[in-house]
Scaffold this motif. Structure first.
Motif, short mmCIF file in Angstrom:
data_model
loop_
_atom_site.label_atom_id
_atom_site.label_comp_id
_atom_site.label_asym_id
_atom_site.label_seq_id
_atom_site.Cartn_x
_atom_site.Cartn_y
_atom_site.Cartn_z
N ASP A 11 27.09 12.15 55.25
CA ASP A 11 25.42 12.18 55.27
C ASP A 11 24.99 12.64 53.85
OD1 ASP A 11 25.33 10.83 57.89
OD2 ASP A 11 24.99 13.12 58.58
N ASN A 47 26.97 10.04 63.85
CA ASN A 47 25.41 10.00 63.37
C ASN A 47 25.40 8.53 62.84
OD1 ASN A 47 24.93 12.54 63.45
ND2 ASN A 47 25.61 12.91 61.51
N THR A 48 26.31 7.61 62.80
CA THR A 48 26.16 6.23 62.69
C THR A 48 27.01 5.27 63.39
OG1 THR A 48 28.13 5.87 61.09
CG2 THR A 48 26.12 6.81 59.88
#
Length: 197
Positions: A28, A113-114
């Motif tokens: 990130d 997160n993705t």
């Protein structure tokens, strides 16, 4: 940028650089600017080969996952008693982890997160489940200790193997992949196997 610099650039070297940056900065916290600076090429050169940083992440974690899943297809992982198959898988997990150290390190740090991270976590859970099933089968055969709950034993084995990414450095004077794999195997299986009386 010189032509010579551009000529030495390949998608594989870009992937290697990207993995190091992802590990250092976190996925990130990494921008395309960070990647282009680390690789010594322009952002447009990166986009010529990949659609963006998520594609680099997917390629990197795929490399780690493909190495781990390939273990399960090896004949010693598919044939024989479950305890022997499990021992082969654990030994080979260590070897793959060390051989593909940066890629496995990155895989172990994805957080979901993705889409790519969620996909990687799901595949990793599938691998872990298959190894846990081997341990259950070895317990059912009576070849491993029955006084340690199977889920706990599985977590302890994975904890030992996965912790290698935190301390192993290939450039340090230390054990090679085979030596580490043998040590882990002895520690795990001399403690895990049921003692014959």
């Amino acid at each position: 940028m010189t032509a010579a610099k551009r000529d030495t650039y390949t998608p594989d070297t870009l992937l290697s650089v990207a993995v190091q940056v992802f590990i250092e900065r976190g996925y990130d916290g990494t921008s395309m600017e960070h990647l282009s600076r680390a690789a010594g090429i322009s952002k447009s050169s990166i986009y010529h080969h990949v659609s963006g940083k998520e594609e680099l992440l997917r390629r990197a974690v795929s490399r780690a996952l493909d190495g781990l899943f390939a273990i399960l297809e090896e004949p010693p992982a598919r044939e024989g008693r479950a305890a022997d198959r499990l021992e082969h898988v654990v030994r080979r997990m260590v070897e793959v982890l060390i051989t593909e150290l940066p890629y496995v390190t990155l895989l172990l740090r994805v957080r979901g997160n993705t889409d790519t991270e969620r996909w990687a976590l799901e595949r990793r859970r599938d691998f872990d489940h298959q190894v846990a099933e081997l341990l259950k089968a070895a317990a059912a055969d009576g070849d491993v200790r029955g006084d340690i709950e199977v889920r706990l034993a599985t977590r302890l084995v994975f904890g030992m193997v996965n912790s290698i990414v935190e301390w192993y450095r290939p450039d340090s004077r230390g054990a090679d992949a085979h030596e580490v794999a043998e040590a882990v195997s002895r520690l795990v299986f001399e403690g895990l196997r049921r003692q014959q009386t």
